[in-house]
Design an enzyme around this catalytic site. Structure first.
Site, mmCIF file in Angstrom:
data_model
loop_
_atom_site.group_PDB
_atom_site.id
_atom_site.type_symbol
_atom_site.label_atom_id
_atom_site.label_comp_id
_atom_site.label_asym_id
_atom_site.label_seq_id
_atom_site.Cartn_x
_atom_site.Cartn_y
_atom_site.Cartn_z
ATOM 1 N N HIS A 1 0.676 -1.108 -0.001
ATOM 2 C CA HIS A 1 -0.003 0.120 -0.019
ATOM 3 C C HIS A 1 0.926 1.238 -0.019
ATOM 4 O O HIS A 1 1.820 1.411 0.546
ATOM 5 C CB HIS A 1 -1.083 0.008 1.075
ATOM 6 C CG HIS A 1 -0.496 -0.305 2.558
ATOM 7 N ND1 HIS A 1 0.102 1.007 3.352
ATOM 8 C CD2 HIS A 1 -0.135 -1.281 3.409
ATOM 9 C CE1 HIS A 1 0.454 0.485 4.581
ATOM 10 N NE2 HIS A 1 0.602 -0.888 4.454
ATOM 11 N N ASP B 1 -0.070 4.246 1.093
ATOM 12 C CA ASP B 1 -0.336 5.275 2.135
ATOM 13 C C ASP B 1 0.344 4.665 3.412
ATOM 14 O O ASP B 1 0.628 3.706 3.688
ATOM 15 C CB ASP B 1 -1.944 5.317 2.477
ATOM 16 C CG ASP B 1 -2.473 4.024 2.934
ATOM 17 O OD1 ASP B 1 -2.053 2.947 2.593
ATOM 18 O OD2 ASP B 1 -3.263 3.938 3.687
ATOM 19 N N ASP C 1 6.397 -0.359 6.339
ATOM 20 C CA ASP C 1 4.748 -0.351 6.256
ATOM 21 C C ASP C 1 4.489 0.912 5.692
ATOM 22 O O ASP C 1 3.917 1.864 6.199
ATOM 23 C CB ASP C 1 4.241 -0.299 7.780
ATOM 24 C CG ASP C 1 2.969 -0.469 7.764
ATOM 25 O OD1 ASP C 1 2.335 -1.122 6.791
ATOM 26 O OD2 ASP C 1 2.366 -0.376 8.883
ATOM 27 N N GLU D 1 -4.963 1.433 2.556
ATOM 28 C CA GLU D 1 -4.888 0.657 3.471
ATOM 29 C C GLU D 1 -4.790 0.883 5.027
ATOM 30 O O GLU D 1 -5.687 0.170 5.675
ATOM 31 C CB GLU D 1 -3.669 -0.496 3.207
ATOM 32 C CG GLU D 1 -3.722 -2.002 3.815
ATOM 33 C CD GLU D 1 -3.192 -1.825 5.380
ATOM 34 O OE1 GLU D 1 -3.550 -2.797 5.916
ATOM 35 O OE2 GLU D 1 -2.530 -0.847 5.758
ATOM 36 N N GLU D 2 -4.218 1.965 5.310
ATOM 37 C CA GLU D 2 -4.081 2.237 6.671
ATOM 38 C C GLU D 2 -5.418 2.969 7.252
ATOM 39 O O GLU D 2 -5.558 2.878 8.389
ATOM 40 C CB GLU D 2 -2.822 3.301 6.907
ATOM 41 C CG GLU D 2 -1.560 2.843 6.584
ATOM 42 C CD GLU D 2 -1.102 1.763 7.573
ATOM 43 O OE1 GLU D 2 -1.948 1.300 8.498
ATOM 44 O OE2 GLU D 2 -0.060 1.332 7.416
#
Length: 415
Positions: A103, A105, A135, A169-170
């Protein structure tokens, strides 16, 4: 998945190229923080850097394409919030291996709380530092370099290799932006023909199970009064503590450790616990009128989230009906004031819940992942946690063979 000579054909990833790319991505991290409504990420900032690397190796001619083997599809559902699907065709129709979940973001970062600038890449020995290094901008860079290698070396692979870089995603409070929309539109349907490796865990071992999460709030109403006349009050703190104790007792009775948790290696069974407590304020000599305890349930994937929510509501309903039966604390502690026709009351509410996932341990993808891990790391020890990865349970429910992998030392071995 494909012949054993793939790594030898591709060679090693170029370290300098990877570091250069991740430096550019971390440089955008300030603008892809995901915390709406204040911070809306602009994932196309990341897409731009990925396209700079991969477009010259794509099938399109003109517009930066060099007539290479990569097929690129930039899919956007909200302005500046793109997703990127990159495909390297294999020789056998219908054979697929996919890397999804990288991802673009990140979670927020407050520079004043960091010892270094979170929004620019810094290097400390062998460590790369900055918001998103693991991440998940590091994974974005890693898989970009993998697809670049495929485009450059053009190995003959039986399986088509697909990389799906996703938005949002976050934080899923704004749906229809990322992988959920891609699935809804059928753009990932062909990935059901092979293992889907979700590249978004920070360990170097296969993560074969994750937990669901149910955020809850327990609001308790009593009666405000001076603490020197406690017999005229209903103390919401005492009621909250006794009620929560009873709710937890019933939860652990109805959702005990599951036999499959040992098979998957979960470190903990399902849990329900408080994590926050708040009240309206007031003097130390004042019993407040109400308070709120917040916490979460972490649920192993062998139980269903809706079943737990239903049970928790039933517990609270029963406690309200029988509140005078709860244990009290001291000679004037009480939850009912008959002369005033007052009863303490408990209310439970829930924020957005998510379900965990148990990967298919019979999957060809799982066995290949284990072998690749052993080859790259020297040992394999799959693990499970009741931490939560959003989105992957939905993919599994849609029919995808989801396997989750850590920071990538073995992507070459997987193909």
């Amino acid at each position: 998945m494909v012949g054993s000579g793939v790594k030898e054909t591709l060679g090693e990833l170029n370290k300098d190229s990877f570091v250069t790319l991740i430096g550019k991505l971390i440089g955008e991290s300030k603008y892809v923080q995901n915390n709406p409504p204040d911070l809306i990420p602009e994932e196309d900032r990341i897409v731009r850097h990925v396209l700079e690397v991969l477009r010259p190796l794509s099938t399109t001619t003109g517009g930066g394409g060099g007539g290479g083997p990569l097929i690129i599809n930039h899919v956007t559902y909200k302005p500046n919030r793109g997703n990127l699907i990159v495909e390297y065709p294999g020789t056998e129709p219908g054979k697929i291996i996919s890397f999804v979940g990288m991802h673009m973001d990140v979670v927020t970062a407050n520079p004043s709380e960091w010892d270094f600038d979170p929004f620019s890449l810094s290097i400390d020995g062998e460590k790369l530092r900055g918001r998103g290094t693991t991440d998940c901008l590091g994974h974005v860079a890693l898989v970009t370099e993998l697809m670049k290698k495929l485009g450059q070396t053009k190995p003959k692979l039986k399986s088509t290799v697909v990389a799906v870089f996703i938005a949002s995603e976050e934080n899923s409070s704004i749906p229809g932006v990322g992988v959920d929309a891609l699935v809804k539109d059928g753009l990932l349907d062909k990935l059901k023909h092979g293992p889907l490796f979700w590249i978004d865990t920070a360990d170097k071992q296969p993560c074969i199970g994750t937990g669901g999460m149910i955020p809850w709030k327990l609001h308790v109403t009593g009666k405000l009064f001076h603490s020197g006349l406690a017999h005229k009050a209903i103390n919401p703190f005492e009621l909250a503590m006794e009620a929560l104790k009873e709710i937890q007792t019933r939860f652990y009775r109805d959702f005990p450790p599951h036999s499959k948790e040992q098979v998957y290696g979960f470190a903990t069974p399902s849990t329900m616990k408080p994590t926050q407590w708040c009240y309206p304020g007031g003097g130390i000599n004042q019993i407040p009128a109400d308070c709120t305890i917040s916490g979460d349930v972490r649920l192993t994937p062998f139980y269903n989230v809706p079943d737990v929510i239903k049970k928790l509501k039933e517990y609270v309903e029963d406690l309200n009906s029988n509140i005078e039966k709860l244990d009290t604390r001291g000679p004037v502690s009480k939850y009912v004031l008959p002369d005033e026709n007052l009863r303490g009351r408990i209310e439970i509410s829930f924020d957005e819940a998510s379900s965990g996932v148990a990967c298919n341990l019979e999957s060809r993808g799982f066995h290949v992942l284990c072998q690749a891990t052993k080859d790259a790391v020297g040992h394999v020890k799959p693990y499970s946690i009741t931490g939560t990865l959003p989105l992957i349970r939905e993919l599994q429910d849609e029919g995808f063979d989801v396997q989750t992998a850590g920071y990538g030392m073995f992507l070459f071995l997987l193909i």
